[in-house]
Design an enzyme around this catalytic site. Structure first.
Site, PDB file in Angstrom:
ATOM      1  CG  ASP A 147      -6.491 -46.787   5.869  1.00 26.10           C
ATOM      2  OD1 ASP A 147      -6.314 -45.820   5.111  1.00 26.10           O
ATOM      3  OD2 ASP A 147      -7.346 -46.796   6.767  1.00 26.10           O
ATOM      4  CG  ASP A 491     -20.456 -54.766   6.416  1.00 27.75           C
ATOM      5  OD1 ASP A 491     -20.849 -54.183   7.449  1.00 27.75           O
ATOM      6  OD2 ASP A 491     -19.996 -55.919   6.435  1.00 27.75           O
TER       7      ASP A 491
END
Length: 776
Positions: A147, A491
């Site tokens: 990223d 998450d």
């Protein structure tokens, strides 16, 4: 014969022995009874010498902690363990040697952001442990998400693929563990007593020498990057073209198949290794890690489309080469597999100081809380070391759950029907395109459960289009599909949505740790890590996905599971009543009042003592059934208080600012380190580094305040004669308790100096002198 193989169990559930869990349940009931009497007494009998405001705040404080404890208790009453049978797995899916293995393909995701904070050698070891995993190589595809669009990481992966041609056959030939070379060679193993063959020693020495050369090459790349960060030559590829990702936040999509059908030195096929960096453009919200993970889901769906996905952080290497097989014992089970959204492994860490000063291991959460959730609907997703069912990530309901929601059946039948038209080329699947995006190959892949095996060039071009920054517009990515947006702890939110759809999860603790990773052992970095997690919990609690009100209609989320999610999203708010606990007793000592309103042993003190003893008994019995040491409980308890008066408070404030005023908080990536051989004499040097942060202010004030209260309390008792010593312990109990909890924090402020209490005590004594001077 085939029916006999199917009857062999791949896994079994092992309940905690009644002799270990029942005493815990009994003490829980007793503690609830004591708590009820304690709160009743606090309500009807306010202390005589305290103001109404102090009494009200104290009462609210006690009620909140009683509520939070009940929430925490809800997930621990029915703990279970799981065991797998790898021989039965092989017998069922690999018994026919004439045919290829029938084990399901797996896509493995490795996420990275900044190669200077996440050293490339760490990522290289993670990738090498994946490429050498004990699993059919044609079933494994490793995707590395960069990223940060770093050419440094790209070049590292090129070097890693070359070294893998030597490393992978060596690992499989001698069945070594772990299969990350840095950690394998760091082991102190007596190979002579194990009677290893001389050929092994020769090959081991050769491969170790090659690994040292490999590290030199990687370190040279890092040195060149750090020495010339703006040098254009650094960003030129082998063909002389400029590196497309030089500007981190403004670059096109990049996919490079580094290993497609590559062979190792012995002619065996290697797993696929694919580099991915999604498109970044100014003006777009890229959704941080969650956005990167969704880009990986889409690209992998086009390229390999394995039905199962394992995601790992770049610093979490595979420590147990059979970990994928362990997960398949659950996912490929004929009964459980269709209802299972993911198998979660515990997080284990290396490089943590022996005393675990800042509770990095967090064994209470991993070995107690998650075991309890495993007996309800399953553990929550904790960010890494998790093997997903791809269909669950696509937002589908589990089979047979559509009776609770007729529309789910209708959607599924319609999508399957339209897909058949799509496949024949007669119609375009507009409904699924609106959901998954405009790529026909991606939409088609959502109904293919076996996965493909090749990586054709035309598919790479298609995969590039699905990771462009505008692909998710007007789709359900990040809302109902993939990793869910809206919180920095994506998450927790992602797992919560799956459980709300009726999916189950499994928590599995193998005999050999499946994965190991790094943890920040520096005080400031650790507090910032906790701040990020706790802010994410606050964001979820105050969002439309709050477990307090989200998902009640379907009835698919079990009540105890909901309470567990409420607990994980409300724990930062405990910082407010905790602050009252840490300040009120010391203030009353500084102002000359007692910790309680009575100067004699009374009912209030008796109930408080009984409650405290029940808490101690609860911890001892919980440690007994969970196999967590009392020392670990104490480490977690201390660090909980440190975070409660620092990171949690900031998380609550920042969460409110975001919800009310829309003020976003920026977080930096936690630095990862790997101890080099020449620095092992000072292995825990990061433990003593102090980085200034606002999070340190409040705990420092509370440390001095409580030490001052203890000093003044003792001095006044000495001045007033022996009669005043009778109830001194009651007056000092909570301030001393606070000091003991904050002691690791005070040590962290002092660095390597071992004069913590002397320095803080001097500050407190100065307060006492000033107070005495003012009175005079």
């Amino acid at each position: 014969m085939e029916d006999l193989q199917k009857k062999k169990q791949l896994w079994k559930m092992v309940p905690i022995a009644s002799s270990r869990i029942n005493p815990y349940r009994i003490i829980i009931l007793l503690r609830l009874l004591i708590l009820a009497f304690f709160l009743r007494h606090r309500v009807i009998t306010p202390t005589m010498d305290e103001s109404y405001l102090f009494w009200l705040i104290s009462l609210i404080r006690d009620i909140w902690f009683a509520f939070s404890w009940i929430l925490d208790l809800s997930q621990k009453c029915f703990p279970v363990l799981h065991e797998t049978s790898l021989p039965n797995l092989s017998l069922r899916f690999e018994s026919d040697r004439k045919h290829a293995s029938k084990l399901a393909p797996i896509d493995l995701f490795v996420s990275s952001v900044d190669p200077l904070k996440e050293p490339p050698i760490i990522t290289a070891n993670t990738v090498l442990s994946i490429l050498s995993v004990d699993y059919p190589t044609d079933k494994v595809s490793c995707y590395v998400s960069d990223d940060g669009a770093s050419m440094l990481l790209f070049n590292t992966l090129l070097q890693t693929s070359e070294f893998a041609k030597k490393w992978v056959p060596f690992c499989k030939k001698y069945c070594i563990e772990p299969r990350a070379p840095e950690f394998y060679f760091a082991q102190k193993t007596d190979y002579v007593s194990n009677k290893m063959k001389s050929s092994f020693f020769k090959e081991r020495n050769f491969i170790q020498r090659d690994y040292e050369e490999f590290k030199v090459k990687i370190n040279a790349l890092v040195a060149m990057e750090m020495a010339n960060p703006s040098n254009k030559e650094v960003y030129l590829m082998k063909d002389g073209t400029p590196w497309p990702g030089k500007i981190t936040q403004d670059h096109p999509s990049m996919i490079e198949v580094i290993l497609g059908r590559g062979l190792d030195l012995e002619g065996n096929v290697l797993p696929k290794l694919i580099y991915i960096s999604r498109e970044k453009r100014p003006g777009y919200d890229h959704y941080k890690k969650a956005g990167a993970m969704n880009a990986l889901v889409r690209a992998s769906a086009v390229l390999s489309n394995a039905p199962f996905i394992l995601n790992l952080d770049c610093d979490h290497y595979i420590n147990n080469s059979k970990a994928l097989r362990e997960a398949m014992c659950f996912h490929m089970d004929s009964q459980l597999g269709n209802k299972l959204c993911f198998v979660q492994f515990p997080q284990r860490f290396y490089g943590v100081d022996t005393g675990d000063r800042y509770a990095n291991h967090n064994n209470v959460f991993f070995d107690s809380n998650l075991k309890g959730l495993d007996g309800i609907q399953g553990p929550m997703y904790i960010g890494t070391g998790c093997v997903f069912n791809r269909r669950a990530l696509y937002g589908y309901d589990p089979p047979m759950s559509d009776k609770h929601k007729n529309m789910a059946l209708f959607d599924y039948m319609c999508s399957s029907w339209v897909f058949c038209w799509c496949k024949s080329g007669k119609r375009k699947n507009y409904g699924l395109k609106k959901r998954f995006g405009s790529s026909e190959k991606l939409v088609s892949s959502t109904h293919m459960e076996d996965g493909s095996t090749g990586v054709p060039g035309d598919l790479v071009k298609e995969a590039i289009t699905v990771i462009n920054c505008d692909y998710e517009e007007n789709t359900e990515w990040g809302e109902e599909i993939g990793w869910i947006y809206g919180s920095v702890t994506e998450d927790i939110l992602t797992g919560f949505k799956m459980h709300c759809r009726g999916w189950k999860s499994v928590y599995y603790i193998p005999k050999r740790d499946a994965f190991k990773g790094t943890a920040p052992i520096n005080l400031s970095d650790r507090l910032h890590q906790v701040l990020r997690w706790s802010l994410g919990s606050v964001e979820i609690f105050m969002s439309r996905h709050s477990p307090v009100w989200y998902g009640w209609g379907g009835g698919k989320l079990k009540l105890l599971q909901r309470l567990a999610y409420i607990n994980i999203t409300t724990y930062p708010f405990s910082s407010i009543p905790l602050l009252a606990y840490c300040t009120f007793p010391s203030i009353r000592l500084l102002t000359g009042n007692l910790i309680t309103g009575y100067k004699e042993m009374n009912t209030s003190n008796i109930w408080f003592l009984a409650l405290f003893l029940s808490i101690v008994a609860t911890i001892i019995l919980e440690a007994r059934w969970s196999d967590v040491s009392i020392k670990d409980f104490w480490c977690v308890e201390r660090f909980w208080m440190i975070c409660g008066v620092s990171a949690y408070i900031f998380a609550v404030v920042q969460g409110l600012l975001k919800v009310i005023f829309g003020i976003e908080t920026k977080f930096t990536v936690t630095s990862k380190t790997m101890i080099e051989d020449d620095k092992k004499d000072d292995e825990f040097r990061d433990l003593y580094i102090l980085k200034w942060t606002m999070l340190l202010i409040l705990p420092t004030i509370l440390s001095v305040l409580n030490i001052a209260g203890v000093v003044i309390g003792i001095s006044e008792a000495m001045n007033n004669g022996f009669g005043s010593w009778d109830f001194l312990l009651g007056r000092l109990f909570i301030p001393i308790w606070v000091i003991l909890h904050l002691y690791p924090f005070m040590k962290g402020l002092m660095g390597r100096n071992n004069i913590t209490i002397i320095i803080f005590g001097s500050c407190a004594f100065l307060i006492f002198i000033m107070k005495d001077y003012n009175q005079t």
